[in-house]
Write a protein that holds these residues in place. Sequence first.
Motif, mmCIF file in Angstrom:
data_model
loop_
_atom_site.group_PDB
_atom_site.id
_atom_site.type_symbol
_atom_site.label_atom_id
_atom_site.label_comp_id
_atom_site.label_asym_id
_atom_site.label_seq_id
_atom_site.Cartn_x
_atom_site.Cartn_y
_atom_site.Cartn_z
ATOM 1 N N ALA A 175 3.238 6.538 -1.424
ATOM 2 C CA ALA A 175 4.694 7.081 -1.246
ATOM 3 C C ALA A 175 4.924 6.911 -3.059
ATOM 4 O O ALA A 175 4.855 5.880 -3.529
ATOM 5 C CB ALA A 175 5.442 6.252 -0.647
ATOM 6 N N SER A 196 -3.121 10.384 -3.047
ATOM 7 C CA SER A 196 -2.276 11.164 -1.693
ATOM 8 C C SER A 196 -1.878 10.342 -0.655
ATOM 9 O O SER A 196 -1.088 10.648 0.093
ATOM 10 C CB SER A 196 -3.438 12.203 -1.266
ATOM 11 N N ASP A 197 -2.385 9.355 -0.686
ATOM 12 C CA ASP A 197 -1.919 8.135 0.249
ATOM 13 C C ASP A 197 -0.641 7.387 -0.271
ATOM 14 O O ASP A 197 -0.004 6.619 0.569
ATOM 15 C CB ASP A 197 -2.937 7.249 0.536
ATOM 16 N N SER A 240 7.497 11.040 -0.151
ATOM 17 C CA SER A 240 6.391 10.256 0.826
ATOM 18 C C SER A 240 4.985 10.972 0.726
ATOM 19 O O SER A 240 4.816 12.158 -0.175
ATOM 20 C CB SER A 240 6.957 10.490 2.268
ATOM 21 N N ARG A 241 4.093 10.586 1.378
ATOM 22 C CA ARG A 241 2.887 10.912 1.050
ATOM 23 C C ARG A 241 2.535 12.145 2.060
ATOM 24 O O ARG A 241 1.783 13.109 1.869
ATOM 25 C CB ARG A 241 1.655 10.040 1.518
ATOM 26 N N ASN A 242 3.366 12.257 2.776
ATOM 27 C CA ASN A 242 3.532 13.547 3.552
ATOM 28 C C ASN A 242 4.407 14.700 2.947
ATOM 29 O O ASN A 242 4.672 15.891 3.513
ATOM 30 C CB ASN A 242 4.222 13.327 5.271
ATOM 31 N N GLY A 243 5.084 14.380 2.007
ATOM 32 C CA GLY A 243 5.949 15.446 1.222
ATOM 33 C C GLY A 243 7.530 15.284 1.474
ATOM 34 O O GLY A 243 8.178 15.984 0.993
ATOM 35 N N ALA A 244 7.720 14.245 2.258
ATOM 36 C CA ALA A 244 9.304 14.158 2.651
ATOM 37 C C ALA A 244 10.010 13.722 1.393
ATOM 38 O O ALA A 244 9.520 12.662 0.818
ATOM 39 C CB ALA A 244 9.276 13.304 3.774
ATOM 40 N N ARG A 245 11.072 14.617 1.173
ATOM 41 C CA ARG A 245 11.794 14.220 -0.025
ATOM 42 C C ARG A 245 13.088 13.651 0.122
ATOM 43 O O ARG A 245 13.610 13.913 1.189
ATOM 44 C CB ARG A 245 11.899 15.619 -0.932
ATOM 45 N N ASN A 304 -1.275 16.373 -5.479
ATOM 46 C CA ASN A 304 -2.052 15.511 -5.280
ATOM 47 C C ASN A 304 -3.287 15.810 -6.129
ATOM 48 O O ASN A 304 -3.919 14.605 -6.556
ATOM 49 C CB ASN A 304 -2.323 15.191 -3.900
#
Length: 117
Positions: free
Chosen positions: A33, A30-31, A52-57, A73
Motif C-alpha cells: 500500500a 504490487s503488494d 492500495s495494492r488493489n488500486g483503491a485511491r 507496478n
Amino acid sequence: QVQLVESGGGVVQPGGSLKLSCTASGSMFSDYAMGWYRQGPGKARELVASISRNGARAIADSGQGRFTISRDNAKKTVYLQMNNLKPEDTAVYYCKATTTLPTSVYWGPGTQVTVSA
C-alpha cells in the motif's frame, strides 16, 4: 527492507503543476500500500493521497479536484500529479510504503515542493 526514492519536486508558480514520483526497491511492490504525505513549515506531517495494492485511491480534502495518485507496478513507482498548486501546498512531500507479512512501514527521504510567485 524497502528503499524509497522520491523525485519531481521543485519550485513552481501558483496555478502550476508538478508530478512527483516514488520508486521502490524490492520485488513485492504490487503488494505494498502506497501513500504520499507532506509536512509544511511548522506543521505536522499529513496524508495527501493513498493507493492500495488493489488500486483503491483516496485523496485528502486539501487535494480534491487537484491531485491524482497512480501506480505502475511494472516500474515499482507511485506518482502524485498535482495541478493548480497553491502556496499552501508548499511542503516536503514524502512517500510511504506499507508492507504485509510482515507488516512494516517505510519512508522515503522526501522531496521539496515550493509554490511561490
